[in-house]
Motif scaffolding. Structure first.
Motif, short mmCIF file in Angstrom:
data_model
loop_
_atom_site.label_atom_id
_atom_site.label_comp_id
_atom_site.label_asym_id
_atom_site.label_seq_id
_atom_site.Cartn_x
_atom_site.Cartn_y
_atom_site.Cartn_z
N GLY A 187 34.53 41.38 44.78
CA GLY A 187 35.91 41.09 44.41
C GLY A 187 36.79 42.32 44.34
N ALA A 188 36.33 43.42 44.98
CA ALA A 188 37.05 44.69 44.85
C ALA A 188 38.38 44.70 45.60
N LEU A 189 38.56 43.77 46.53
CA LEU A 189 39.80 43.73 47.29
C LEU A 189 40.81 42.73 46.71
N GLU A 190 40.41 42.09 45.61
CA GLU A 190 41.33 41.17 44.95
C GLU A 190 42.09 41.92 43.85
N HIS A 191 43.39 41.77 43.86
CA HIS A 191 44.22 42.41 42.85
C HIS A 191 44.82 41.35 41.94
N ALA A 192 45.03 41.69 40.70
CA ALA A 192 45.62 40.75 39.75
C ALA A 192 47.04 40.40 40.20
N GLY A 193 47.36 39.12 40.16
CA GLY A 193 48.69 38.67 40.54
C GLY A 193 49.73 39.03 39.49
N ARG A 194 50.97 39.07 39.93
CA ARG A 194 52.08 39.37 39.04
C ARG A 194 52.88 38.11 38.83
N LEU A 195 52.83 37.57 37.61
CA LEU A 195 53.55 36.35 37.31
C LEU A 195 54.97 36.70 36.91
#
Length: 341
Positions: free
Chosen positions: A328-336
């Motif tokens: 999951g290293a290429l997944e970034h937290a979304g910005r709500l």
């Protein structure tokens, strides 16, 4: 803080084989573009590693720094520049001593060999921008940068995505003392008495040698041996192949000697070697080459060519990217984005 070292060889892909063979020219503009793409690839992870770039006198490193992504910390390695192969070796030594996590090397087999001789256990992403390209891979610079970032930051353990590549050590006792030479893919014995990066276009000039890998899809001696018996880079040992005049040979193969050049070659013998098992070649007057570069001139002596297991840790880019996805290293937290009614 994690760091990635970047080595760009300005001389790679620009020797005489571009004129005598069918290889394409890789100019410094193209290398600048590839190097810039490598830095862009480093930003694929949420906390990109710093980058340290080998300096040069062709303006490649200066351009790379100017075009680097804004959110990336990039510096030039402070070192002496001679505009020779010593620059690559010096940079590799510094990267090893300064505990750089991963090195991305742009060049051909000669550049990768120079890196391998000094880099120790630091993982190497070898990107093909050279003349002889048996070991480096033709991977997009951006993709290479993503793989380097995953390894440098520890998202992918190096043990899961690297393999140890063998090398070949050449040793000859001469009147001037012991002469040594290291090769990565192939150590070749030629009857041509010259030194330098010149192509072997006449198969009668080649007497044989030892390869650490063999496949008909390779170039040069590795392709000749590979036309008879394949040796994967991950397999132990090497292959010693001795050549003869194809007109009187019991076995002949058609192989790629250089980009755009194929030839019929006579095989006298082919022998599998274990690690540290030498093969001897008598050299009345000739040159021992390493990965397409003729370097060691010999007269009336015997040279030992020995496959050794302590080569570089080469990065498998595809395996690294797959492992990064699983982590999951290429997944970034979304910005709500909040809104008011």
């Amino acid at each position: 803080m994690s760091r990635v070292g970047l080595i760009v060889n300005p001389a790679a892909g620009r020797d005489i084989r571009r004129l005598t063979g069918g290889a394409s020219v890789v100019d410094n503009y193209a290398k600048r573009r590839v190097a810039t793409c490598v830095l862009e690839g480093l930003t694929a992870v949420s906390e990109p590693p710093d980058a340290l770039v080998m300096p040069d006198r062709r303006g490649i490193s200066d351009h790379v720094l100017e075009e680097a992504p804004d959110d990336l910390t990039v510096e030039t390695l402070e070192m002496l520049v001679e505009s020779t192969a010593a620059d690559t070796r010096r940079a590799a030594t510094r990267f090893r001593e300064d505990d750089v996590d991963v090195v991305v090397a742009l060049g051909g087999d000669g550049t990768t060999r120079d890196v391998a001789c000094e880099i120790g256990d630091v993982p190497v992403v070898a990107v093909s921008t050279g003349t002889n390209n048996v070991v480096p891979t033709a991977v997009d610079g951006t993709v290479a940068g993503v793989a380097a970032a995953l390894l440098a930051t520890g998202a992918v353990p190096a043990a899961d995505a690297t393999t140890r590549h063998g090398m070949i050590e050449a040793r000859a006792e001469t009147a001037g003392g012991t002469q040594r030479l290291s090769a990565l893919a192939a150590a070749e014995v030629s009857t041509q008495s010259f030194i330098g990066t010149r192509a072997l276009l006449d198969p009668s000039d080649l007497r044989g040698g030892v390869v650490s890998r063999a496949h008909p899809g390779d170039i040069g001696l590795a392709a000749i041996a590979g036309a008879v018996e394949c040796l994967e880079p991950t397999e132990p040992g090497g292959v010693a192949v001795r050549l003869t005049d194809p007109d009187g040979a019991a076995r002949t193969v058609r192989a790629v000697l250089a980009p755009g050049v194929t030839a019929t070659v006579g095989i006298e013998s082919l022998e599998r070697l274990e690690w540290n098992e030498p093969a001897e070649f008598d050299v009345p007057d000739g040159v021992v080459g390493a990965d397409g570069e003729r370097e060691l001139e010999l007269t009336e002596t015997t040279v030992e060519l020995t496959p050794v297991p302590d080569g570089p840790r080469l990065v498998d880019v595809d395996a690294t990217l797959s492992a990064g996805v699983e982590d999951g290293a290429l997944e970034h937290a979304g910005r709500l984005q909040s809104t008011e009614d």
